[in-house]
Design a protein around this motif. Sequence first.
Motif, short mmCIF file in Angstrom:
data_model
loop_
_atom_site.label_atom_id
_atom_site.label_comp_id
_atom_site.label_asym_id
_atom_site.label_seq_id
_atom_site.Cartn_x
_atom_site.Cartn_y
_atom_site.Cartn_z
N UNK A 375 0.86 -1.25 -0.04
CA UNK A 375 0.00 0.05 0.08
C UNK A 375 0.95 1.27 0.04
N UNK A 376 2.07 1.29 0.57
CA UNK A 376 2.86 2.45 1.02
C UNK A 376 3.19 2.80 -0.50
N UNK A 377 3.80 1.65 -1.24
CA UNK A 377 4.37 1.82 -2.34
C UNK A 377 3.44 2.50 -3.48
N UNK A 378 2.45 1.92 -3.47
CA UNK A 378 1.08 2.54 -4.34
C UNK A 378 0.76 3.85 -4.05
N UNK A 379 0.71 4.32 -2.85
CA UNK A 379 0.39 5.64 -2.55
C UNK A 379 1.76 6.56 -2.77
N UNK A 380 2.99 5.93 -2.71
CA UNK A 380 4.01 6.93 -3.12
C UNK A 380 4.03 6.90 -4.66
N UNK A 381 3.65 5.83 -5.33
CA UNK A 381 3.53 6.24 -6.79
C UNK A 381 2.46 7.00 -7.16
N UNK A 382 1.46 7.07 -6.89
CA UNK A 382 0.11 7.91 -7.15
C UNK A 382 0.73 9.30 -6.92
N UNK A 383 1.23 9.52 -5.79
CA UNK A 383 1.54 11.10 -5.44
C UNK A 383 2.57 11.52 -6.41
N UNK A 384 3.67 10.62 -6.52
CA UNK A 384 4.87 11.05 -7.27
C UNK A 384 4.61 11.11 -8.82
N UNK A 385 3.89 10.21 -9.23
CA UNK A 385 3.54 10.50 -10.78
C UNK A 385 2.42 11.65 -11.09
N UNK A 386 1.64 11.86 -9.87
CA UNK A 386 0.83 13.20 -10.31
C UNK A 386 1.81 14.12 -10.17
N UNK A 387 2.88 14.23 -9.25
CA UNK A 387 3.83 15.66 -9.37
C UNK A 387 4.44 15.52 -10.59
N UNK A 388 4.87 14.67 -11.14
CA UNK A 388 5.66 14.64 -12.27
C UNK A 388 4.86 14.85 -13.41
N UNK A 389 3.43 14.53 -13.37
CA UNK A 389 2.58 15.05 -14.29
C UNK A 389 2.32 14.11 -15.61
N UNK A 390 1.95 12.89 -15.03
CA UNK A 390 1.75 11.57 -15.86
C UNK A 390 0.02 11.65 -15.92
N UNK A 391 -0.47 11.64 -17.21
CA UNK A 391 -2.07 11.31 -16.91
C UNK A 391 -2.30 9.77 -16.65
N UNK A 392 -3.50 9.69 -15.92
CA UNK A 392 -4.67 10.62 -15.75
C UNK A 392 -4.58 11.36 -14.46
N UNK A 428 13.76 12.41 -11.21
CA UNK A 428 14.02 12.46 -9.75
C UNK A 428 13.03 11.74 -9.03
N UNK A 429 11.85 11.59 -9.33
CA UNK A 429 10.98 10.70 -8.47
C UNK A 429 11.12 9.26 -9.09
N UNK A 430 11.55 9.13 -10.14
CA UNK A 430 12.06 7.61 -10.32
C UNK A 430 13.23 7.19 -9.50
N UNK A 431 14.18 8.26 -9.39
CA UNK A 431 15.43 8.17 -8.33
C UNK A 431 14.83 7.49 -7.18
N UNK A 432 13.88 8.27 -6.38
CA UNK A 432 13.41 7.63 -5.27
C UNK A 432 12.88 6.28 -5.21
N UNK A 433 11.94 6.15 -6.46
CA UNK A 433 11.29 4.90 -6.47
C UNK A 433 12.41 3.74 -6.60
#
Lengths: 500, 110
Positions: A375-392, A428-433
């Motif tokens: 769950x933590x990874x999923x939450x991170x991915x959603x927030x990080x991809x939103x910050x990076x501007x990935x649709x949708x 940089x988000x992928x770097x954290x990931x």
Amino acid sequence: MMPPDLFVLFVIGPVVTAALLAAFHKWDTFQRGVSLAVSLGLWGLSVVGLLSLLQEGQQGMVVLRMGNWAAPYGIILVADVLSMTMVVLTMTIAVAVVAFSLRTVEQAHQEHFYYPLFFILIMGVNGAFLTGDLFNLFVFFEILLIASFALLALGSQPGQLRETVKYVVINLIASTFFLISLSVLYRTMGTLNMADLAHKIQTTSGELDSTLTILSLVFLFVFGTKAAIFPLYFWLPGPYFQPSAGLSAFFGGILTKVGVYAIFRTFTLIFRHNPALTHELLLILAALTMLLGVFGALSQMDMKRILSYHIISQIGYLMLGIGLLTPQALAGTLFYMVPYVLAKSALFLIAGVVQAATGSTHLKAVGGLQSHSIPLSALFLLAALSLAGIPPLAGFFSKFIVLQAGMEIGRYGYVGIGLLGGLLTLASMLKIWNGVFWGEETGDRRPVSLWPLFPGIILLVFFIVGIGLFPGILYSVAQTAAAQVADPRVYIAAVLGMQD
Amino acid sequence: MEFVIISVIGVLFGCGTYLILQRHLLQVVVGLSLYSHAANLALLVSGGLKRGNPPLLTTDAPYVDPLPQALILTAIVISFGMTAFATVLAFRVRQVYGSDAVDELAGGEE
């Protein structure tokens, strides 16, 4: 329709709560219960307030005159759609941070007025969003500063103290310049009420323009220091790295945005006399802020530090919208602000969970968390991809609207820099990931249950996904706010017009 | 008279800047408080220094603008609080680090 007098609760409510909590600071359950109840209550009230403003469309604006003194003589609070959106955003983050703090704040910190200070901070932030007067903006800035100083220093760890010293000195110097520029502005224009200033500047024939341009640049220096724009951002990464995760989330999400809001308000309402100079300067600073922030983020090796540098980069996008100064771009700025603040706070809270689970947030010391907590990874991915501007996700629409506004008036260079910044954000988000969540399991795994830490993060991510699925709702709010801001006559008429 | 006050503001700012650039935190704090004094004087000048009647609606002679004084009063209270906090912070730094020189505040990086 909400009664207009209730809007004062966003300023009064937190300070009364703070006094109450300070009086009973030894009562553990009372502290947590009241904090959560009050922040939820004010959050609900702010949503109702925003909805009641939206019902009236472009005329939706509430002006509160303290002691019923007519503006420009009395103290006023002005709630327009822009201010109320910021208040709703602040209260959303506050709810998430309080929910996170219930489980993470140490007993000693709590007994040393953690929650009272937090509510004083909220009072300062809400007041800065709602005030209609430049001097009161100064006062609310000082209130939120003194609360943030105390919260930063809470615990007195060596690193914390050093960063607090830097933060205090930088901010006090900026405050002095704020006061000086206020006194020169008062000497020049004879008023500090924002609507009255805007009105007087519109009706002067231009003989004061050079003085006003200089003053606007001093104000830009002051607000730019608080907002951490290029070249004044050097102080930011340290203080935002040191405190506990809940505070980092609130500081990183909201505090710099108060500076951005102040630039937004003053450079759309008051200092519009010479956009060829001031707003071009904003654009150049925006481009440099975007790029240098994200370069800083790429060079860091710690999750919280990467996120701190990202704050700087994202502020560049907000400044870009303000500098373009078309209704479309202003709507884009507000639309950018909301998902980005939600994502940023969520990411700082996730960094707090990583810290709780492994004892570190350094990319080298932690690894493979995705098998530890999906769950933590999923939450991170959603927030990080939103910050990076990935649709949708919501962040995609934010960048899209701002950059589209740039295309419409032919600013292709800035659009290009914005796109490049987005790409590097993703990197940089992928770097954290890759460092924290992917790969082999490294680092400690502390036997703590992570679920109690999730409610605040889930709340924030829920809104990010929601805005991504239904962007039309927030976009119509942003358009109404931009329509009000783009035409200062509405604001001036609401504050000065009906003096009955 | 305004020229004298403005010169004083300049001198205060000069001394404040010098002190803020020093190594020791206590000097920095004194520098910050000189800054706030300079800003308060600037507010005083902003209303114009002139003799006149109290600002009452019933008098018709030239009256003194009361607003800068109200602003200064607020600013003094705020800068008092800020200086108090900065002093305590400097004291705490001295306790924790054993020194209040800003270039000796190491530690807490990771």
